[in-house]
Scaffold this active site. Structure first.
Site, PDB file in Angstrom:
ATOM      1  N   HIS A  74       9.034  11.466  14.964  1.00 27.47           N
ATOM      2  CA  HIS A  74       9.894  12.439  14.288  1.00 27.47           C
ATOM      3  C   HIS A  74      10.860  13.010  15.325  1.00 27.47           C
ATOM      4  CE1 HIS A  74       7.331  12.454  10.654  1.00 27.47           C
ATOM      5  NE2 HIS A  74       6.361  12.244  11.530  1.00 27.47           N
ATOM      6  N   ASN A 106      12.079  12.415   7.464  1.00 25.58           N
ATOM      7  CA  ASN A 106      11.951  13.800   6.993  1.00 25.58           C
ATOM      8  C   ASN A 106      12.803  14.762   7.823  1.00 25.58           C
ATOM      9  OD1 ASN A 106      10.216  13.410   9.189  1.00 25.58           O
ATOM     10  ND2 ASN A 106       8.721  14.904   8.457  1.00 25.58           N
ATOM     11  N   ASP A 166       7.006   9.744   4.978  1.00 22.74           N
ATOM     12  CA  ASP A 166       5.985  10.331   5.839  1.00 22.74           C
ATOM     13  C   ASP A 166       6.137  11.846   5.947  1.00 22.74           C
ATOM     14  OD1 ASP A 166       3.753   9.909   7.795  1.00 22.74           O
ATOM     15  OD2 ASP A 166       5.169  10.989   9.058  1.00 22.74           O
ATOM     16  N   HIS A 246      -0.909   6.393  10.416  1.00 23.13           N
ATOM     17  CA  HIS A 246      -1.954   7.221  11.047  1.00 23.13           C
ATOM     18  C   HIS A 246      -3.325   7.160  10.360  1.00 23.13           C
ATOM     19  CE1 HIS A 246      -0.311   9.849   7.966  1.00 23.13           C
ATOM     20  NE2 HIS A 246       0.721  10.219   8.701  1.00 23.13           N
ATOM     21  N   ASP A 319       3.275   9.175  16.106  1.00 22.90           N
ATOM     22  CA  ASP A 319       3.485  10.277  15.159  1.00 22.90           C
ATOM     23  C   ASP A 319       3.967  11.519  15.917  1.00 22.90           C
ATOM     24  OD1 ASP A 319       3.689  11.709  12.825  1.00 22.90           O
ATOM     25  OD2 ASP A 319       1.527  11.957  12.516  1.00 22.90           O
TER      26      ASP A 319
END
Length: 450
Positions: A74, A106, A166, A246, A319
Site C-alpha cells: 500500500h 485502496n 484489498d 495474506h 502487505d
C-alpha cells in the site's frame, strides 16, 4: 570499453550509472561463488568483459538474489500522502531489496479508473528506484456493488494485470464470479482479501482464549477459510486465476492445498509478520501489533511456514501498510490495522525460513522474486541473473545482524512491529535495471530525468 569509474576490492563502491560492473565471488542464490557482470542494464558474460575497464566489486561472502518483487503493498498515494507516497514507498522498497512493487488500489480516489492507475504508474517512473505496478480495483470505489471497468484498466498505460479490493472482501458471490470471468478473458488475476465481513464485525484480534482474556473481539479462522473455499470453486467454474492475499490460518492452508490438488488455478501469499509473530504480542495492547488479518496462534505460524516450504503457499508479500502516528496512537480496538514491512521482509524470511532450514536461498528467490513476478505477469523477472536478462539484483550479507530502528526506516511511516528487534541479514547493494539504487545499505541518489 568505457573508462572504469570505481575499482573496489571491498564490499563498498559508489553508484555506477554507465559502463560495466563486475561482481566477483558472490554466492549465486546462496550456492557456489561465481562472478556476475552488468552492462547496458543487463547481465553479460563475465569472461567477455575487459576487467581493466570495469567497476569491480568484491562480493565474496554475500548472497546474490534476483531483485525482490512485492505483489502486495500500500503506497497510499493519491490521498494518503501523510502516511506514504509512491516516492517514499519505493525508497523503503529499494532499501529492502525490492525492485518491483505492486501498489494496491485502496487509494483516495480509488484506483478504479485509468486516470488513477496511470498517475500511480507515472509517479513510479519519476521515483525511479523500483518498478511500480498499480493494482486495479475489482469494484467501483471498493464498494463491492458494481464491477470496475477492468478492460479499460488493463488497456491503460499502466497495463493493469492484477485486480483487488484489498482492505475489503469481495463478499458478494455473484460479483466475484463476474470479476473472475472478466479476469479470465483479460489474462489477469483476482487477488482476494479473504474476510467474510459477517463473521468479523468489530473483530480486532485472533479468536482464542487470549482474546476473551484481554476483552477484545475475536476474529475466527473460518472467516478467512470459508471465503477462500467459495472463491476457489468460483474460479474453477470461470476458468480463472485466483490469488489469495495474506493467508493467516491453518484452515486456509488446508483449503488452498485441496484446491491445488483439484487442479484449480489458485495461488496464495503469506506476509512476513504472519511467519514470525503470534497473538501473544497483543497482550501489550500495543497497536503496532494490530493487523488485518490478525496475528494468529503458534499452530497457524507453523502451518504457514510449512505451507510456504512445500509450495502450498506460493509467495511472500509484505502487505506494507503505512500509517501516520495518530492512526496507531489509540486504544487497540480503535487503532488502524496495518504494519510497514518492505524494509524488514527479507530479514524476517531469513529468520523464519532460512535459519530454520525450511528454505534455502534459491527458495527465497522463488517466493520473493520469480513466483510473485509470474503471478503478476511482470516480464523481466522470469529469468533472474541469466545472461541477457534485465539486471535486477540484490546483494545480501547473510551473516550481518541489525536492530530495526525507526530512525533508519526510509519510508514515511514507522509503524513496524519489529522496532527494537534484531533481524539477520543486511541488504548492501541493489541494482534495478542495471542502475545501482542501494550502495552499502544506503539509497543512491537518482539522476535528474531530462
Amino acid at each position: 570499453m568505457t573508462t572504469p569509474q570505481t575499482v573496489s576490492t571491498t564490499h563498498g563502491g559508489t553508484p555506477t550509472r554507465t559502463g560495466t560492473t563486475l561482481l566477483t565471488g558472490a554466492a549465486f542464490l546462496g550456492g557456489e561463488p561465481r562472478d556476475l557482470a552488468i552492462a547496458d542494464g543487463v547481465f553479460v558474460d563475465p569472461s567477455a568483459i575487459d576487467r581493466d575497464a570495469a567497476e569491480v566489486l568484491d562480493a565474496s561472502g554475500l548472497v546474490a538474489l534476483p531483485g525482490l518483487v512485492d505483489l502486495h503493498a500500500h503506497l497510499r498515494q493519491p490521498g494518503g500522502e501523510q502516511s506514504e507516497t509512491v516516492a517514499s514507498g519505493v525508497r523503503a522498497a529499494a532499501a529492502g531489496g525490492y525492485t518491483c512493487v505492486f501498489a494496491m488500489a485502496n487509494t483516495t480516489p480509488v484506483a478504479d479508473t485509468p486516470a488513477v492507475v496511470e498517475q500511480v504508474h507515472r509517479l513510479g517512473l519519476e521515483a525511479g528506484l523500483a518498478t511500480v505496478r498499480p493494482i486495479g480495483a475489482v469494484s467501483v470505489g471498493l464498494a463491492g456493488e458494481r464491477l470496475a471497468d477492468m478492460g479499460m484498466l488493463a488497456g491503460s498505460a499502466a497495463r493493469v494485470s492484477v485486480f483487488s479490493d484489498d482492505g475489503h472482501c469481495v463478499a458478494d458471490a455473484e460479483l466475484m464470479r463476474r470479476a473472475l470471468e472478466h479476469a479470465a478473458a483479460l489474462g489477469a488475476v483476482i487477488a482476494q482479501h479473504a474476510q467474510d465481513p459477517s463473521l468479523t464485525r468489530g473483530s480486532v484480534m485472533h479468536e482464542s482464549p487470549l482474546a476473551a482474556e484481554l476483552g477484545l473481539t475475536g476474529w475466527p479462522s473460518a472467516a478467512e477459510a470459508a471465503i477462500v473455499a467459495r472463491d476457489a470453486m468460483l474460479a474453477e467454474a470461470a476458468g480463472a486465476r485466483l490469488h489469495v492475499c495474506h493467508v493467516s490460518t491453518l484452515e486456509t492452508v488446508e483449503v488452498v492445498r485441496a484446491a491445488k490438488a483439484r487442479g484449480i488455478a489458485i495461488t496464495a501469499e503469506v506476509t512476513p509478520h504472519h511467519l514470525l509473530l503470534t497473538e501473544e504480542l497483543v497482550r501489550s495492547y500495543d497497536a503496532r501489533y494490530k493487523v488485518n488479518p490478525p496475528l494468529r496462534a503458534d499452530r497457524d505460524v507453523r502451518a504457514l511456514r510449512e505451507a510456504l516450504a512445500d509450495g502450498t503457499i506460493d509467495i511472500v508479500a509484505t502487505d506494507h501498510a503505512p500509517h501516520a502516528p495518530e492512526a496507531k496512537q489509540a486504544a487497540f480496538a480503535d487503532a488502524a490495522f496495518g504494519m510497514v514491512g518492505l524494509e524488514t521482509a527479507l530479514g524476517v524470511v531469513q529468520e523464519s525460513m532460512v535459519e530454520t532450514g525450511l528454505l534455502d536461498w534459491a527458495g527465497v528467490a522463488r517466493v520473493m522474486s520469480t513466483a510473485p513476478a509470474a503471478i503478476g505477469r511482470e516480464p523481466g523477472y522470469d529469468a533472474p541473473l541469466e545472461i541477457g536478462s534485465p539486471a535486477h539484483l540484490v546483494l545480501v550479507d547473510p551473516a550481518a545482524r541489525r536492530i530495526v530502528e525507526a530512525a533508519s526506516l526510509k519510508g514515511r511511516s514507522t509503524n513496524s512491529p519489529f522496532l527494537g528487534v534484531e533481524l539477520p541479514g543486511t541488504v548492501l547493494h541493489v541494482w534495478h535495471g542495471g542502475r545501482r539504487t542501494v550502495v552499502d545499505g544506503e539509497i543512491a541518489e537518482m539522476p535528474v530525468q531530462a
